[in-house]
Scaffold this motif. Sequence first.
Motif, PDB file in Angstrom:
ATOM      1  N   VAL A 272       0.817  -1.217   0.000  1.00  0.00           N
ATOM      2  CA  VAL A 272       0.000   0.000   0.000  1.00  0.00           C
ATOM      3  C   VAL A 272       0.853   1.270   0.000  1.00  0.00           C
ATOM      4  CG1 VAL A 272      -1.701   1.321   1.316  1.00  0.00           C
ATOM      5  CG2 VAL A 272      -1.997  -1.131   1.010  1.00  0.00           C
ATOM      6  N   PRO A 273       1.837   1.448   0.896  1.00  0.00           N
ATOM      7  CA  PRO A 273       2.642   2.682   0.815  1.00  0.00           C
ATOM      8  C   PRO A 273       3.408   2.810  -0.498  1.00  0.00           C
ATOM      9  CG  PRO A 273       2.968   1.577   2.917  1.00  0.00           C
ATOM     10  CD  PRO A 273       2.246   0.614   2.046  1.00  0.00           C
ATOM     11  N   VAL A 274       4.074   1.728  -0.909  1.00  0.00           N
ATOM     12  CA  VAL A 274       4.868   1.798  -2.148  1.00  0.00           C
ATOM     13  C   VAL A 274       3.960   2.057  -3.336  1.00  0.00           C
ATOM     14  CG1 VAL A 274       6.414   0.532  -3.674  1.00  0.00           C
ATOM     15  CG2 VAL A 274       6.665   0.309  -1.195  1.00  0.00           C
ATOM     16  N   GLY A 275       2.873   1.308  -3.443  1.00  0.00           N
ATOM     17  CA  GLY A 275       1.976   1.473  -4.576  1.00  0.00           C
ATOM     18  C   GLY A 275       1.295   2.821  -4.600  1.00  0.00           C
ATOM     19  N   LEU A 276       0.872   3.294  -3.428  1.00  0.00           N
ATOM     20  CA  LEU A 276       0.185   4.585  -3.370  1.00  0.00           C
ATOM     21  C   LEU A 276       1.137   5.734  -3.683  1.00  0.00           C
ATOM     22  CD1 LEU A 276      -2.373   6.150  -2.800  1.00  0.00           C
ATOM     23  CD2 LEU A 276      -1.814   6.100  -0.358  1.00  0.00           C
ATOM     24  N   PHE A 277       2.339   5.698  -3.140  1.00  0.00           N
ATOM     25  CA  PHE A 277       3.302   6.762  -3.442  1.00  0.00           C
ATOM     26  C   PHE A 277       3.689   6.752  -4.915  1.00  0.00           C
ATOM     27  CE2 PHE A 277       4.983   6.687   1.205  1.00  0.00           C
ATOM     28  CZ  PHE A 277       3.844   7.365   1.591  1.00  0.00           C
ATOM     29  N   ALA A 278       3.818   5.542  -5.483  1.00  0.00           N
ATOM     30  CA  ALA A 278       4.119   5.456  -6.917  1.00  0.00           C
ATOM     31  C   ALA A 278       2.978   6.047  -7.737  1.00  0.00           C
ATOM     32  CB  ALA A 278       4.367   3.997  -7.314  1.00  0.00           C
ATOM     33  N   ALA A 279       1.737   5.788  -7.332  1.00  0.00           N
ATOM     34  CA  ALA A 279       0.587   6.326  -8.061  1.00  0.00           C
ATOM     35  C   ALA A 279       0.539   7.852  -7.959  1.00  0.00           C
ATOM     36  CB  ALA A 279      -0.699   5.711  -7.511  1.00  0.00           C
ATOM     37  N   ILE A 280       0.834   8.385  -6.770  1.00  0.00           N
ATOM     38  CA  ILE A 280       0.832   9.847  -6.607  1.00  0.00           C
ATOM     39  C   ILE A 280       1.910  10.473  -7.483  1.00  0.00           C
ATOM     40  CG2 ILE A 280       1.283  11.694  -4.963  1.00  0.00           C
ATOM     41  CD1 ILE A 280       0.022   9.923  -2.807  1.00  0.00           C
ATOM     42  N   TYR A 281       3.073   9.873  -7.516  1.00  0.00           N
ATOM     43  CA  TYR A 281       4.145  10.429  -8.345  1.00  0.00           C
ATOM     44  C   TYR A 281       3.762  10.398  -9.820  1.00  0.00           C
ATOM     45  CZ  TYR A 281       8.474  10.736 -10.967  1.00  0.00           C
ATOM     46  OH  TYR A 281       9.427  11.082 -11.880  1.00  0.00           O
ATOM     47  N   LEU A 282       3.278   9.252 -10.283  1.00  0.00           N
ATOM     48  CA  LEU A 282       2.948   9.116 -11.703  1.00  0.00           C
ATOM     49  C   LEU A 282       1.807  10.041 -12.098  1.00  0.00           C
ATOM     50  CD1 LEU A 282       3.158   5.229 -12.154  1.00  0.00           C
ATOM     51  CD2 LEU A 282       4.786   6.943 -12.964  1.00  0.00           C
ATOM     52  N   SER A 283       0.849  10.239 -11.200  1.00  0.00           N
ATOM     53  CA  SER A 283      -0.323  11.029 -11.552  1.00  0.00           C
ATOM     54  C   SER A 283      -0.095  12.533 -11.403  1.00  0.00           C
ATOM     55  CB  SER A 283      -1.507  10.608 -10.679  1.00  0.00           C
ATOM     56  OG  SER A 283      -2.635  11.404 -10.938  1.00  0.00           O
ATOM     57  N   GLU A 284       0.668  12.944 -10.378  1.00  0.00           N
ATOM     58  CA  GLU A 284       0.735  14.360 -10.051  1.00  0.00           C
ATOM     59  C   GLU A 284       2.081  15.008 -10.357  1.00  0.00           C
ATOM     60  OE1 GLU A 284      -1.936  16.038  -8.989  1.00  0.00           O
ATOM     61  OE2 GLU A 284      -3.065  14.167  -9.202  1.00  0.00           O
ATOM     62  N   TYR A 285       3.153  14.251 -10.382  1.00  0.00           N
ATOM     63  CA  TYR A 285       4.466  14.862 -10.485  1.00  0.00           C
ATOM     64  C   TYR A 285       5.246  14.448 -11.745  1.00  0.00           C
ATOM     65  CZ  TYR A 285       3.839  16.178  -5.602  1.00  0.00           C
ATOM     66  OH  TYR A 285       3.365  16.728  -4.434  1.00  0.00           O
ATOM     67  N   ALA A 286       5.057  13.248 -12.232  1.00  0.00           N
ATOM     68  CA  ALA A 286       5.868  12.751 -13.342  1.00  0.00           C
ATOM     69  C   ALA A 286       5.491  13.459 -14.638  1.00  0.00           C
ATOM     70  CB  ALA A 286       5.691  11.244 -13.499  1.00  0.00           C
ATOM     71  N   SER A 287       6.492  13.688 -15.473  1.00  0.00           N
ATOM     72  CA  SER A 287       6.232  14.230 -16.804  1.00  0.00           C
ATOM     73  C   SER A 287       5.613  13.147 -17.680  1.00  0.00           C
ATOM     74  CB  SER A 287       7.539  14.727 -17.424  1.00  0.00           C
ATOM     75  OG  SER A 287       8.446  13.649 -17.605  1.00  0.00           O
ATOM     76  N   LYS A 288       5.076  13.560 -18.832  1.00  0.00           N
ATOM     77  CA  LYS A 288       4.462  12.595 -19.733  1.00  0.00           C
ATOM     78  C   LYS A 288       5.475  11.565 -20.219  1.00  0.00           C
ATOM     79  CE  LYS A 288       0.707  15.544 -21.416  1.00  0.00           C
ATOM     80  NZ  LYS A 288       0.067  16.149 -22.615  1.00  0.00           N
ATOM     81  N   ALA A 289       6.689  12.007 -20.481  1.00  0.00           N
ATOM     82  CA  ALA A 289       7.719  11.075 -20.948  1.00  0.00           C
ATOM     83  C   ALA A 289       8.071  10.064 -19.853  1.00  0.00           C
ATOM     84  CB  ALA A 289       8.958  11.842 -21.392  1.00  0.00           C
ATOM     85  N   MET A 290       8.235  10.559 -18.627  1.00  0.00           N
ATOM     86  CA  MET A 290       8.542   9.662 -17.522  1.00  0.00           C
ATOM     87  C   MET A 290       7.387   8.695 -17.256  1.00  0.00           C
ATOM     88  SD  MET A 290      10.488   8.508 -15.193  1.00  0.00           S
ATOM     89  CE  MET A 290      11.837   9.696 -15.106  1.00  0.00           C
ATOM     90  N   ARG A 291       6.174   9.201 -17.294  1.00  0.00           N
ATOM     91  CA  ARG A 291       5.007   8.347 -17.056  1.00  0.00           C
ATOM     92  C   ARG A 291       4.886   7.263 -18.120  1.00  0.00           C
ATOM     93  NH1 ARG A 291      -0.086   8.466 -14.592  1.00  0.00           N
ATOM     94  NH2 ARG A 291      -1.708   7.475 -15.833  1.00  0.00           N
ATOM     95  N   ALA A 292       5.167   7.616 -19.357  1.00  0.00           N
ATOM     96  CA  ALA A 292       5.068   6.647 -20.447  1.00  0.00           C
ATOM     97  C   ALA A 292       6.064   5.506 -20.291  1.00  0.00           C
ATOM     98  CB  ALA A 292       5.275   7.342 -21.792  1.00  0.00           C
ATOM     99  N   VAL A 293       7.161   5.760 -19.597  1.00  0.00           N
ATOM    100  CA  VAL A 293       8.175   4.723 -19.388  1.00  0.00           C
ATOM    101  C   VAL A 293       7.967   4.011 -18.056  1.00  0.00           C
ATOM    102  CG1 VAL A 293      10.639   4.287 -19.100  1.00  0.00           C
ATOM    103  CG2 VAL A 293       9.859   5.906 -20.836  1.00  0.00           C
TER     104      VAL A 293
END
Length: 492
Positions: A272-293
């Motif tokens: 839960v912590p790892v998955g949730l933090f990863a989701a927050i990063y991908l959704s709110e902070y990651a660029s489109k290029a980073m998210r695509a990878v």
Amino acid sequence: MPLTWLILILFALAGLGYVAGRSRALRSADGDPRKLHSLPAFYGWNAALSGLMPALVLLALWLFVQPMLIESRISGHVPADLIPDGSSRDLVMSDIRRAAHGLDKAVQTQLISAEAADRLNGDSTDLRALMGQVGIAIGNDIEPRVLAAAQQYRKLDSAAGRWMWGAVLAVALAGLGLALKRTHKGFRARNTVERGILALLILAASIAILTTLGIVLSMLFETRNFFGLHSWTDFFFGATWAPNFRGDSELSFLPLLWGTLYVSLIALAVAVPVGLFAAIYLSEYASKAMRAVAKPLLEILAGIPTIVYGLFALLTVGPMLVNVFGRGEDGLLGVDWMAGATSVLTAGVVMGIMLVPFVSSLSDDIINAVPQSLRDGSFGLGATQSETVRQVVLPAALPGIVGAVLLAASRAIGETMIVVMGAGAIAKFSLNPLESMTTITTRIVSQLTGDTDFASPETLVAFALGLTLFVLTLGLNVLALYIVRTYREQYE
């Protein structure tokens, strides 16, 4: 002939029906499609489906019923003295099917002739000699009457197969002929085809529902048989799991339930912590290029077979934890708390890694579903991005995230291979995560492995455990769906 040939013939007849139906409709309209009630293709599909679908339904029903009828007839003639003490009739039927399969294999490969197999009339000495000559392993100690029953099984199966071919082809030709007879320019072919497609969709949905119902009923019947042989009070309220196949077993599911919940809790504490933090990063902070990878790479974890995770737990995570907690003065902490590589912590950590993509993907989709207007309003009031995530996005997405966590929990509760290889096989109550324990799924596999007697409570208990696990995971799934639906009603 192989069943594949029959299916290919049915599809060939459907193709011919399509061409014939379309042509017949156009001829009835003097070649002018505008005079037809429906498009020409609908007339072709009506003829094709009228010949194909009833035949396939009959074929499926026949293949489902035929083995049961044949086995019921053969089983009724199996002498009682063929059934060993403490065994069941199913074991004898298994030998009969195996011997019949050996005969069929020998005939199909032309190692013996069908006439030679049919004329033996139960002469087991000649039959074993022939099978020995062709190298077909049907067993060295098969009873002569079992071989005679196998010969009868093969004859009935061959006769039923011939009747199946005739009945299925007759139904296909009858349906095709009736459809072509009704084909004319005023026939409402489109309406008929659409009703047929609707019936097909309803059938597909019904198969899923009936399959679930069949699974539940099969577990219910066997669970009833178990409680007829073993006390339900010991199963639900006992404190010991000790099957010994001698009639004095203690079969309480509570130690197994504790191990299941303990391993799942540790797994969720990791996922839960790892998955949730990863989701927050991908959704709110990651660029489109980073998210695509990053997102596809993260979701690769979901495609790894659980047996690979089990090997990872056994060969990597377990020894690593032993180096930390279990080598005394030679360990990193100088303690000797962990006796071996298998433990609740080993299985829980690895299972948590496996659940990370489930939590992250579902949470990412839920966070992205939060309306952008909520973020814009927060930014307009002067909040920073981190404050917006903490005080606006996460509270809005919380019901959906809770649903995702519950779905991941139901996945953890049903896991088997990681627990088998990482947690051990000891059923007990303990709060120490460095000790070996076991779970409900592991015990189900153990109780149904090997030469099992389905008349003993030590085997039937697997079905009671399965029903308990089914109820537990069903409750979690229903709760998760309820939370997600409530969320959608509020934010869509």
